[in-house]
Motif scaffolding. Sequence first.
Motif, PDB file in Angstrom:
ATOM      1  N   ALA A   1       0.841  -1.214   0.000  1.00 53.19           N
ATOM      2  CA  ALA A   1       0.000   0.000   0.000  1.00 53.19           C
ATOM      3  C   ALA A   1       0.875   1.262   0.000  1.00 53.19           C
ATOM      4  O   ALA A   1       0.447   2.318  -0.488  1.00 53.19           O
ATOM      5  CB  ALA A   1      -0.912   0.002   1.214  1.00 53.19           C
ATOM      6  N   TYR A   2       2.109   1.153   0.515  1.00 54.47           N
ATOM      7  CA  TYR A   2       3.000   2.320   0.531  1.00 54.47           C
ATOM      8  C   TYR A   2       3.283   2.842  -0.877  1.00 54.47           C
ATOM      9  O   TYR A   2       3.553   4.015  -1.079  1.00 54.47           O
ATOM     10  CB  TYR A   2       4.320   1.978   1.212  1.00 54.47           C
ATOM     11  CG  TYR A   2       4.214   1.942   2.711  1.00 54.47           C
ATOM     12  CD1 TYR A   2       3.895   3.095   3.428  1.00 54.47           C
ATOM     13  CD2 TYR A   2       4.434   0.766   3.421  1.00 54.47           C
ATOM     14  CE1 TYR A   2       3.798   3.063   4.814  1.00 54.47           C
ATOM     15  CE2 TYR A   2       4.336   0.731   4.804  1.00 54.47           C
ATOM     16  CZ  TYR A   2       4.012   1.884   5.497  1.00 54.47           C
ATOM     17  OH  TYR A   2       3.921   1.860   6.854  1.00 54.47           O
ATOM     18  N   LEU A   3       3.231   1.938  -1.840  1.00 53.59           N
ATOM     19  CA  LEU A   3       3.544   2.345  -3.209  1.00 53.59           C
ATOM     20  C   LEU A   3       2.488   3.278  -3.783  1.00 53.59           C
ATOM     21  O   LEU A   3       2.778   4.083  -4.665  1.00 53.59           O
ATOM     22  CB  LEU A   3       3.663   1.113  -4.122  1.00 53.59           C
ATOM     23  CG  LEU A   3       4.887   0.228  -3.925  1.00 53.59           C
ATOM     24  CD1 LEU A   3       4.877  -0.900  -4.934  1.00 53.59           C
ATOM     25  CD2 LEU A   3       6.170   1.034  -4.082  1.00 53.59           C
ATOM     26  N   SER A   4       1.270   3.140  -3.299  1.00 54.01           N
ATOM     27  CA  SER A   4       0.207   3.984  -3.857  1.00 54.01           C
ATOM     28  C   SER A   4      -0.234   5.071  -2.887  1.00 54.01           C
ATOM     29  O   SER A   4      -1.148   5.844  -3.172  1.00 54.01           O
ATOM     30  CB  SER A   4      -0.972   3.116  -4.288  1.00 54.01           C
ATOM     31  OG  SER A   4      -1.235   2.147  -3.302  1.00 54.01           O
ATOM     32  N   ALA A   5       0.439   5.156  -1.737  1.00 55.49           N
ATOM     33  CA  ALA A   5       0.021   6.140  -0.733  1.00 55.49           C
ATOM     34  C   ALA A   5       0.393   7.565  -1.135  1.00 55.49           C
ATOM     35  O   ALA A   5      -0.124   8.531  -0.579  1.00 55.49           O
ATOM     36  CB  ALA A   5       0.640   5.793   0.613  1.00 55.49           C
ATOM     37  N   HIS A   6       1.312   7.703  -2.081  1.00 54.52           N
ATOM     38  CA  HIS A   6       1.753   9.037  -2.488  1.00 54.52           C
ATOM     39  C   HIS A   6       1.566   9.216  -3.986  1.00 54.52           C
ATOM     40  O   HIS A   6       1.570   8.245  -4.734  1.00 54.52           O
ATOM     41  CB  HIS A   6       3.216   9.250  -2.107  1.00 54.52           C
ATOM     42  CG  HIS A   6       3.437   9.185  -0.634  1.00 54.52           C
ATOM     43  ND1 HIS A   6       3.179  10.255   0.201  1.00 54.52           N
ATOM     44  CD2 HIS A   6       3.846   8.167   0.160  1.00 54.52           C
ATOM     45  CE1 HIS A   6       3.445   9.897   1.456  1.00 54.52           C
ATOM     46  NE2 HIS A   6       3.850   8.637   1.458  1.00 54.52           N
ATOM     47  N   ASP A   7       1.454  10.472  -4.363  1.00 49.09           N
ATOM     48  CA  ASP A   7       1.274  10.778  -5.785  1.00 49.09           C
ATOM     49  C   ASP A   7       2.644  10.774  -6.469  1.00 49.09           C
ATOM     50  O   ASP A   7       3.446  11.688  -6.274  1.00 49.09           O
ATOM     51  CB  ASP A   7       0.597  12.146  -5.905  1.00 49.09           C
ATOM     52  CG  ASP A   7       0.453  12.569  -7.360  1.00 49.09           C
ATOM     53  OD1 ASP A   7       0.726  11.738  -8.255  1.00 49.09           O
ATOM     54  OD2 ASP A   7       0.083  13.736  -7.590  1.00 49.09           O
ATOM     55  N   THR A   8       2.899   9.751  -7.246  1.00 48.28           N
ATOM     56  CA  THR A   8       4.206   9.663  -7.917  1.00 48.28           C
ATOM     57  C   THR A   8       4.067   9.948  -9.417  1.00 48.28           C
ATOM     58  O   THR A   8       4.924   9.555 -10.213  1.00 48.28           O
ATOM     59  CB  THR A   8       4.838   8.267  -7.716  1.00 48.28           C
ATOM     60  OG1 THR A   8       3.885   7.273  -8.111  1.00 48.28           O
ATOM     61  CG2 THR A   8       5.236   8.026  -6.282  1.00 48.28           C
ATOM     62  N   SER A   9       3.007  10.626  -9.777  1.00 45.82           N
ATOM     63  CA  SER A   9       2.742  10.814 -11.212  1.00 45.82           C
ATOM     64  C   SER A   9       3.768  11.736 -11.889  1.00 45.82           C
ATOM     65  O   SER A   9       3.879  11.745 -13.108  1.00 45.82           O
ATOM     66  CB  SER A   9       1.332  11.370 -11.418  1.00 45.82           C
ATOM     67  OG  SER A   9       1.215  12.612 -10.744  1.00 45.82           O
ATOM     68  N   SER A  10       4.536  12.504 -11.075  1.00 47.49           N
ATOM     69  CA  SER A  10       5.569  13.363 -11.679  1.00 47.49           C
ATOM     70  C   SER A  10       6.704  12.523 -12.274  1.00 47.49           C
ATOM     71  O   SER A  10       7.444  12.978 -13.153  1.00 47.49           O
ATOM     72  CB  SER A  10       6.145  14.317 -10.630  1.00 47.49           C
ATOM     73  OG  SER A  10       6.693  13.567  -9.555  1.00 47.49           O
TER      74      SER A  10
END
Length: 629
Positions: free
Chosen positions: A346-355
């Motif tokens: 879940a840590y992988l999707s907990a932050h917005d990494t779209s940049s």
Amino acid sequence: MDLQSFHRESIEDREGFWAEQANLIHWHKPFERVLDYSNPPFTRWFVGGETNLCYNAIDRHLASQADKPALIYVSTETGEERTYSFAQLHQEVMSMAAIMLEQGVGRGDRVLLYMPMIPEAVFAMYACARIGAIHSVVFGGFASHSLASRIDDATPRMIVSADAGSRAGKVVPYKHLLDEAIELAGNKPQKVLMVDRGLAPMRRIHGRDLDYAQLRDRHRQAQVPVTWLESNEISYTLYTSGTTGKPKGVQRDVGGYAVALAASMKHIYCGNPGETYFSSSDIGWVVGHSYIVYGPLLAGMATIVYEGTPVRPDAGILWKLVEQYKVTVMFSAPTAIRVLKKQDPAYLSAHDTSSLRALFLAGEPLDEPTARWISEGLGRPIIDNYWQTETGWPILTVAHGVEKTPTRLGSPGMPMYGYDVRLLHEQTGEEVGANEKGVVAIVPPLPPGCMQTVWGDDKRFVDTYFSSIPGRMVYSTFDWGVRDDDGYYFILGRTDDVINVAGHRLGTREIEESISSHAAVAECAVVGVADQLKGQVAVAFAVLKDPAPYEASQTRLALEGEVMKVVDQQLGAIARPARVHFVTLLPKTRSGKVLRRAIQALCERRDPGDLTTIEDPSALEQVRAALAG
Ligand code: PRX
């Protein structure tokens, strides 16, 4: 243009190709010749040209982005978080340069850095680059013996260090290790510049040790002009492990390195001015040199200097930083990803990494399950890249700045422009066909950015790298590889005694020498054994001078602990073997060579292969028994 044509052009018209790439940096004086290969295998790039790494990475951007972030410092160890703009970084570097100059450091002098991941380490590297001093960064995880041998080889005029580093919340004091190393070294530096972080007490040596904060205060507004350097002057040396116990100082130039990095930022990493680059490596390794310190800033990007682990305060920290600083390009190692794989996905999707445009991974084989896990979990492209301390930038990968070549799981990709890569038969030197295993070799001249020579030892450069394949003067990477029908390469591990523990390159010979220094040990063999988390771990087999006192399992266990401690103290915890087994005999050939590959095979529960040369087969039985026990 497609990647293949780009690559072909770089090999068929080296001078034309690199002359064009050279436009990516500023030349104070234009070069007279692109390439001088009159003394093979020594290669000189951009002969007669004058430039400066510090100028290109910092000063050049002042006109357009003086107030934009250049260095972002984040320590999850101490809780510090600071951003330096290009203008502020420029000033810090000049102040550091002024301190060095005042202490008599000049062009061509060596400055050894033994530093944790703090901004001052970057200031010191750029200060050296600015004034033409040669930096030699020693990884902060190394202990006094490793440090001493590097001090002896580099003979630095000055050492820059700090009171301590910190790892996983534990302070790691540096100063006593440094003092011990200087004590051990034959060549003593005149000055030691200490950054006091207030983490650990320090004993100061009067007349030798200097206080950075005090001197910085005095030079706060120093203006230090750039020293223009001929392209082939030395920018730095960086020690790396090989087959012998003595580490090699990989020596790099100024102009070729600047051009190679600038080109890689454009064609491979695809970073643009004003964006942020985040590499989770360490300045003590080549990835730190090329892609924390120099590469991103050469491209006008901000770089994140991160002190901390991937799992503290939690396993989302790397992605949190990506979100917070809108990181567009990220660089890490497979081992860090395998550590994360053990945590909640879940840590992988907990932050917005779209940049993030891409996550680059290098330093060790990227296994397919790990590649798949991270690429699916993150939903961003994962790009494997294969290279070495010696080359300074990728040999094999894909270059999405040239063409959007698809990646292939388990493969780091294809030969990069400038590298004439061949797979050669170890004994005959003939090229092997598709899907056949061979040694990954590069036909010289090596492209810009690659090592010039071994510091102080041209003969060793030629003997080590250009003499291992019979009948051909080619550069050996000492890696096995195979190429599929479509031209994708796969790396199958080292051909020599180098092992890779959690992305750290270590020589088994160095560990063997350290273990043999224990009074009870007569001789030993160290091999790298496959490990799910760390890629490889070191496992030792030691023969005791007198096994009698260690018959009882309790005393053996205590001795094993003692031997590990010796390695810890001499080389550092990263070199500590996972196990030390005791045997009365090592498997050797009749000519006395230790059969490391057979030992390694047994440790990995594989067939030990051809054993016709073994002197005493019972030695292998002992290895088997030790592993079973
Ligand atoms: O064995 C190869 C492995 O790491 C070695 C170089 O290590 P070092 O000098 O520390 O440089 C690391 C620079 C990224 C190589 O000889 N290696 C490095 N990258 C890969 C790799 N093995 C497989 N795949 C990779 N991508």
